[in-house]
Scaffold this motif. Sequence first.
Motif, short mmCIF file in Angstrom:
data_model
loop_
_atom_site.label_atom_id
_atom_site.label_comp_id
_atom_site.label_asym_id
_atom_site.label_seq_id
_atom_site.Cartn_x
_atom_site.Cartn_y
_atom_site.Cartn_z
N ALA A 36 51.00 57.16 -16.96
CA ALA A 36 51.01 58.45 -17.64
C ALA A 36 52.28 59.23 -17.33
O ALA A 36 52.23 60.32 -16.79
N HIS A 37 53.41 58.64 -17.65
CA HIS A 37 54.67 59.33 -17.40
C HIS A 37 55.54 59.25 -18.66
O HIS A 37 55.12 59.69 -19.70
N HIS A 144 52.79 66.17 -20.18
CA HIS A 144 53.20 66.99 -19.04
C HIS A 144 53.89 68.26 -19.50
O HIS A 144 53.89 69.25 -18.81
N HIS A 220 53.98 70.11 -15.30
CA HIS A 220 52.64 70.11 -14.69
C HIS A 220 52.73 70.34 -13.19
O HIS A 220 51.82 70.88 -12.58
N GLN A 223 57.84 67.53 -10.84
CA GLN A 223 58.07 66.11 -11.04
C GLN A 223 59.22 65.99 -12.04
O GLN A 223 59.13 66.56 -13.14
N PHE A 225 61.95 63.52 -14.08
CA PHE A 225 62.27 62.18 -14.57
C PHE A 225 63.76 62.09 -14.89
O PHE A 225 64.36 63.07 -15.34
CU LIG Z 1 53.34 61.62 -15.13
#
Ligand SMILES: [Cu+2]
Length: 234
Positions: A36-37, A144, A220, A223, A225
């Motif tokens: 889930a990214h 997210h 969220h 985090q 990326f």
């Molecule tokens: Cu994620």
Amino acid sequence: MSVLAGRRLSPLARAVAAVAAAVMFMMVFSAGTASAHGSTIDPPSRNYGCWERWGHDFQNPEMATEDPMCWQAWQHDTNAMWQWNGVYREGVGGDHEGAIPDGQLCSAGRTGGDRYAALDVPGEWHATPVANEFTVTVHDQALHGADYYRVYVTKQGFDPTTDELGWGDLELAGQTGVVPPGEGTPSDDPALGGVSVSIDVEAPGRTGRHIVYMIWQASHFDQTFYGCSDVVFG
Ligand SMILES: [Cu+2]
């Protein structure tokens, strides 16, 4: 005797079944969160592109000549390719340059240890043709949302086939403000789910091969990326 043994064993059997169910639940749950990214899907990041082009055929030796950088990446760590959507760090606090050393931008500073190290290797990565104004599409599988997306393009003169990528090689080429969770184009690809977010990018004066570097600050929690996409201008 067998009835007695059955009675005596049944609480143990129930306990074993309960533990097995809990383990199964944790495996399913962790697999779900692991998938889930997201990443840049167009132009595809090194990790997404190698998974998309070869995930169904990753042992095919022709990859070594057709797509040699993907071959070395698959050889380095198969899990990095299955986890193409996991190139992120937590708790960076917005200090991307502090968290990620030069030469490790594509692996998010070797996040997860050595797993993604092959993404940092200069070479003949498959490059997507683009114009000087183009659109970058990032896929957010789990809605997210984003505090921001930032897209950089390497300066003219940088050569992705020989040069390690450092922060000083990048120029900001596009960014967004807050993107609320769920905003974007829903995907009907069951391997993706989620939504795709488009970011307009301008990279005047570029010719030849370059790297597009994407930072997605998810909203969220803290985090972030990161992703390297190889492109060719003109
Ligand atoms: Cu994620």
